[in-house]
Write an enzyme that holds these catalytic residues in place. Structure first.
Site, PDB file in Angstrom:
ATOM      1  N   MET A 181      45.841 -46.241 -28.821  1.00 28.94           N
ATOM      2  CA  MET A 181      46.426 -45.403 -29.359  1.00 28.94           C
ATOM      3  C   MET A 181      46.755 -46.097 -30.938  1.00 28.94           C
ATOM      4  O   MET A 181      47.089 -45.298 -31.715  1.00 28.94           O
ATOM      5  CB  MET A 181      47.709 -44.941 -28.789  1.00 28.94           C
ATOM      6  CG  MET A 181      47.425 -44.001 -27.589  1.00 28.94           C
ATOM      7  SD  MET A 181      47.104 -42.233 -28.469  1.00 28.94           S
ATOM      8  CE  MET A 181      48.813 -41.916 -28.702  1.00 28.94           C
ATOM      9  N   HIS A 186      46.004 -43.259 -34.400  1.00 26.72           N
ATOM     10  CA  HIS A 186      46.913 -42.357 -33.840  1.00 26.72           C
ATOM     11  C   HIS A 186      48.580 -42.738 -33.993  1.00 26.72           C
ATOM     12  O   HIS A 186      49.279 -42.141 -34.690  1.00 26.72           O
ATOM     13  CB  HIS A 186      46.764 -41.894 -32.547  1.00 26.72           C
ATOM     14  CG  HIS A 186      47.881 -40.737 -32.002  1.00 26.72           C
ATOM     15  ND1 HIS A 186      49.062 -40.824 -31.592  1.00 26.72           N
ATOM     16  CD2 HIS A 186      47.154 -39.504 -31.661  1.00 26.72           C
ATOM     17  CE1 HIS A 186      49.297 -39.804 -31.426  1.00 26.72           C
ATOM     18  NE2 HIS A 186      48.350 -38.772 -31.258  1.00 26.72           N
ATOM     19  N   ASP A 187      48.516 -43.878 -33.606  1.00 26.44           N
ATOM     20  CA  ASP A 187      50.129 -44.436 -33.837  1.00 26.44           C
ATOM     21  C   ASP A 187      50.095 -45.447 -34.880  1.00 26.44           C
ATOM     22  O   ASP A 187      51.270 -46.195 -35.046  1.00 26.44           O
ATOM     23  CB  ASP A 187      50.376 -45.221 -32.539  1.00 26.44           C
ATOM     24  CG  ASP A 187      50.655 -44.216 -31.293  1.00 26.44           C
ATOM     25  OD1 ASP A 187      50.615 -42.882 -31.621  1.00 26.44           O
ATOM     26  OD2 ASP A 187      51.058 -44.615 -30.017  1.00 26.44           O
ATOM     27  N   THR A 188      49.104 -45.602 -35.671  1.00 28.76           N
ATOM     28  CA  THR A 188      48.991 -46.269 -36.861  1.00 28.76           C
ATOM     29  C   THR A 188      48.716 -45.832 -38.070  1.00 28.76           C
ATOM     30  O   THR A 188      49.180 -44.921 -38.407  1.00 28.76           O
ATOM     31  CB  THR A 188      48.255 -47.588 -36.591  1.00 28.76           C
ATOM     32  OG1 THR A 188      46.938 -47.059 -36.285  1.00 28.76           O
ATOM     33  CG2 THR A 188      48.684 -48.492 -35.124  1.00 28.76           C
TER      34      THR A 188
END
Ligand SMILES: *[C@@H]1O[C@H](CO)[C@@H](O)[C@H](O)[C@H]1NC(C)=O
Ligand SMILES: *[C@@H]1O[C@H](CO)[C@@H](O)[C@H](O)[C@H]1NC(C)=O
Ligand SMILES: *[C@@H]1O[C@H](CO)[C@@H](O)[C@H](O)[C@H]1NC(C)=O
Ligand SMILES: *[C@@H]1O[C@H](CO)[C@@H](O)[C@H](O)[C@H]1NC(C)=O
Ligand SMILES: *[C@@H]1O[C@H](CO)[C@@H](O)[C@H](O)[C@H]1NC(C)=O
Length: 284
Positions: A181, A186-188
């Protein structure tokens, strides 16, 4: 050497050879296809990124400048990519699909495959998440005749297995690689995923145990801005690709990747959107 010792030694040697040398099924264009899927970026941002925008140029490839994802959110794009349909899947929740996928076609022709999943716990794990692993980005586990069959399920592996497979020259012919992720962006951020991809690709792409007659495909699951057309960057590259054009403006979508895998090994089709999909131009 005594006869029995000689026989034992030859037997062991031949067993070792047959275990280590998987048969390669020659493809029409390539003998291996490696697909890496990143997350949620608009085409215009990827094509402005200093690394993503240069991969094609750097590695004999071509930028697909008119390429679209299928829908939103993530999961139906992944499932569609390997099966030609996302029927019944409109969300990111755990899904179980009783349909054929590319795995059925590959196995019917004896073509080896693996899904390398970063942070995957292994052991046919069917949970929604574990650390930075997400089931919604691992479409293989959503097909009941993969998740319910331990032999097939064993081909979904923690991504750390890739370097072991490279070191043994045992990388399968169909490779699907899902970063975690953070690495997939996605989370970065786009920059984070770009740095990660560069660090992942550059040390491996020149290794013949990975790149031999291999088509590499980098793509995204969907764009970031849901209100604009779902255009994503896709790049075809690798030492074996050797394209003369640097850009291909043909209109494609994620089903085009599936169609190209089918065409490469004459696999037939799944009777879904793959039938009418526009195949990628993978060679000059
Ligand atoms: C997933 O969510 C959809 C609604 O978006 C729902 O129709 C479906 O039943 C859910 N599936 C599961 C397995 O919970
Ligand atoms: C997997 O499931 C699909 C859908 O039920 C079926 O068509 C296909 O033959 C199955 N494959 C195997 C190897 O069982
Ligand atoms: C499980 O998968 C293996 C490998 O594809 C296949 O040979 C076997 O027939 C499958 N088993 C069942 C019960 O479908
Ligand atoms: C590359 O492919 C060719 C043709 O299939 C084969 O002869 C050769 O051994 C392969 N090299 C490696 C490193 O796998
Ligand atoms: C690469 O393509 C060019 C023509 O576009 C050709 O002359 C050359 O032989 C090719 N090289 C390889 C390694 O296939």
């Amino acid at each position: 050497m005594h006869l029995w010792k000689f026989l034992t030694a030859s037997l062991l040697a031949s067993v070792a050879t047959s275990v280590c040398t998987a048969t390669t099924v020659s493809g029409k264009y390539y003998d291996r296809i490696v697909i890496v899927v990143l997350e949620n970026q608009d085409y215009k941002d990827c094509i402005a990124d200093p690394y993503f925008s240069k991969i094609a140029e750097k590695h004999n490839g071509v930028v697909l400048s008119n390429f679209f994802a299928l829908t939103h959110p993530s999961q139906p794009n992944y499932v569609g990519l390997i099966s030609g349909s996302f029927d019944g899947i409109d969300a990111d929740n755990d899904s179980d699909v009783d349909r054929k996928s590319i795995v059925d076609l590959l196995e019917a022709k004896g073509i080896s495959w693996k899904a390398y999943q970063e942070a995957y716990p292994g052991g046919c794990y069917t949970g929604t998440k574990s650390g930075t692993y997400r089931r919604k980005h691992n479409p293989f586990i959503s097909f009941t005749n993969i998740s319910g069959n331990s032999t097939r399920c064993a081909n979904i592996v923690p991504a750390t297995q890739l370097d072991t497979d490279i070191s043994k020259n045992a990388v399968p012919q169909f490779v699907f690689y899902t970063p975690n992720m953070n690495n997939d962006g996605h989370d970065t951020t786009l920059e984070y995923s770009s740095d990660w991809f560069k660090g992942w690709l550059e040390p491996r792409v020149d290794n013949p145990a990975f790149n031999n007659n291999t088509l590499f495909i980098l793509t995204w699951d969907e764009d970031k801005t849901y209100s604009i057309p779902n255009q994503i960057l896709t790049v075809l590259f690798g030492p074996a690709v050797n394209r003369s054009a640097s850009t291909d403006n043909t209109k494609y979508d994620l089903y085009s990747i599936l169609k190209s895998v089918e065409e490469n090994w004459d696999l037939g089709n799944l009777g879904e959107a793959d039938v009418d999909a526009v195949p990628l131009i993978v060679k000059d």
